[in-house]
Design a protein around this motif. Sequence first.
Motif, PDB file in Angstrom:
ATOM      1  N   GLU A  84       4.017   6.216   6.585  1.00  0.00           N
ATOM      2  CA  GLU A  84       4.345   7.793   6.553  1.00  0.00           C
ATOM      3  C   GLU A  84       5.534   8.108   5.868  1.00  0.00           C
ATOM      4  O   GLU A  84       5.742   9.259   5.307  1.00  0.00           O
ATOM      5  CB  GLU A  84       4.168   8.299   8.020  1.00  0.00           C
ATOM      6  CG  GLU A  84       3.078   7.804   8.751  1.00  0.00           C
ATOM      7  CD  GLU A  84       2.752   8.228  10.231  1.00  0.00           C
ATOM      8  OE1 GLU A  84       4.025   8.299  10.946  1.00  0.00           O
ATOM      9  OE2 GLU A  84       1.649   8.304  10.801  1.00  0.00           O
ATOM     10  N   ARG A  85       6.376   7.513   5.923  1.00  0.00           N
ATOM     11  CA  ARG A  85       7.859   7.698   5.177  1.00  0.00           C
ATOM     12  C   ARG A  85       7.689   7.578   3.855  1.00  0.00           C
ATOM     13  O   ARG A  85       8.834   8.132   2.916  1.00  0.00           O
ATOM     14  CB  ARG A  85       8.885   6.852   5.787  1.00  0.00           C
ATOM     15  CG  ARG A  85       9.651   7.554   7.086  1.00  0.00           C
ATOM     16  CD  ARG A  85      10.564   6.613   7.821  1.00  0.00           C
ATOM     17  NE  ARG A  85      11.820   6.481   6.925  1.00  0.00           N
ATOM     18  CZ  ARG A  85      12.383   5.504   7.125  1.00  0.00           C
ATOM     19  NH1 ARG A  85      12.355   4.702   8.002  1.00  0.00           N
ATOM     20  NH2 ARG A  85      13.516   5.271   6.224  1.00  0.00           N
ATOM     21  N   GLY A  86       6.697   6.727   3.149  1.00  0.00           N
ATOM     22  CA  GLY A  86       6.466   6.564   1.880  1.00  0.00           C
ATOM     23  C   GLY A  86       6.533   5.155   1.309  1.00  0.00           C
ATOM     24  O   GLY A  86       6.590   5.085   0.042  1.00  0.00           O
ATOM     25  N   TYR A  87       7.050   4.160   2.209  1.00  0.00           N
ATOM     26  CA  TYR A  87       7.219   2.899   1.877  1.00  0.00           C
ATOM     27  C   TYR A  87       5.850   2.350   1.148  1.00  0.00           C
ATOM     28  O   TYR A  87       4.610   2.885   1.849  1.00  0.00           O
ATOM     29  CB  TYR A  87       7.726   2.145   2.912  1.00  0.00           C
ATOM     30  CG  TYR A  87       9.242   2.155   2.904  1.00  0.00           C
ATOM     31  CD1 TYR A  87      10.048   1.452   2.198  1.00  0.00           C
ATOM     32  CD2 TYR A  87       9.838   2.796   4.042  1.00  0.00           C
ATOM     33  CE1 TYR A  87      11.216   1.517   2.268  1.00  0.00           C
ATOM     34  CE2 TYR A  87      10.906   3.046   4.311  1.00  0.00           C
ATOM     35  CZ  TYR A  87      11.866   2.463   3.282  1.00  0.00           C
ATOM     36  OH  TYR A  87      13.235   2.292   3.407  1.00  0.00           O
ATOM     37  N   LEU A  88       5.682   1.561   0.429  1.00  0.00           N
ATOM     38  CA  LEU A  88       4.565   0.844   0.283  1.00  0.00           C
ATOM     39  C   LEU A  88       3.784  -0.068   1.130  1.00  0.00           C
ATOM     40  O   LEU A  88       4.740  -0.433   2.221  1.00  0.00           O
ATOM     41  CB  LEU A  88       4.410  -0.055  -1.163  1.00  0.00           C
ATOM     42  CG  LEU A  88       4.879   0.821  -2.247  1.00  0.00           C
ATOM     43  CD1 LEU A  88       5.127  -0.265  -3.444  1.00  0.00           C
ATOM     44  CD2 LEU A  88       3.807   1.525  -2.802  1.00  0.00           C
ATOM     45  N   CYS A  89       2.601  -0.564   1.487  1.00  0.00           N
ATOM     46  CA  CYS A  89       2.145  -1.309   2.408  1.00  0.00           C
ATOM     47  C   CYS A  89       3.069  -2.542   2.500  1.00  0.00           C
ATOM     48  O   CYS A  89       3.433  -2.919   3.771  1.00  0.00           O
ATOM     49  CB  CYS A  89       0.724  -1.812   2.185  1.00  0.00           C
ATOM     50  SG  CYS A  89       0.179  -2.152   0.544  1.00  0.00           S
ATOM     51  N   SER A  90       3.325  -3.378   1.339  1.00  0.00           N
ATOM     52  CA  SER A  90       4.188  -4.710   1.548  1.00  0.00           C
ATOM     53  C   SER A  90       5.636  -4.206   2.022  1.00  0.00           C
ATOM     54  O   SER A  90       6.099  -5.052   2.729  1.00  0.00           O
ATOM     55  CB  SER A  90       4.198  -5.042   0.104  1.00  0.00           C
ATOM     56  OG  SER A  90       4.763  -4.159  -0.922  1.00  0.00           O
TER      57      SER A  90
END
Length: 148
Positions: free
Chosen positions: A14-20
């Motif tokens: 939700e903060r914008g990090y990619l899944c990995s």
Amino acid sequence: MSLNLEDAVVKNLERGYLCSESVIKGAAEYLGMPWEHLPAIATGLGGGIGGTAGVCGALTGAVLALGLATGRNAPDQDFYACAGLVQELVDRFRERFASTDCVDVLGLDLRTDEGRIQAMAKGLPNLPCKECCLFVARYIAENTSPSR
């Protein structure tokens, strides 16, 4: 199963990090091994290894996390402790999502402008990425122990 790990992974998404990045960052915190550069190590894995639509970033991030938890630091240490968990995770992931490739799981090809536009419009938390991240987070929590 640790809801804290799952919550951390979703919060990262939700903060914008990619899944990995979300998986490795959340798992490192869960394992008591936070390091500010961990998301950067996993960035190239997002979008199915660098946006190539290959192996799912949540899955590859989880492999890194399992390495943090059970990997070796010297050549004479057991490789199979980690490899066995990775093999089981890959099998379960494939069973659950019918593939390990991002393009198949998403139903979008991130190598195309159309696929990237659709993915960005929906946002990672609203794509199957969230379900994949939660799946691997549960596996990590069930098969590792936090250091805290």
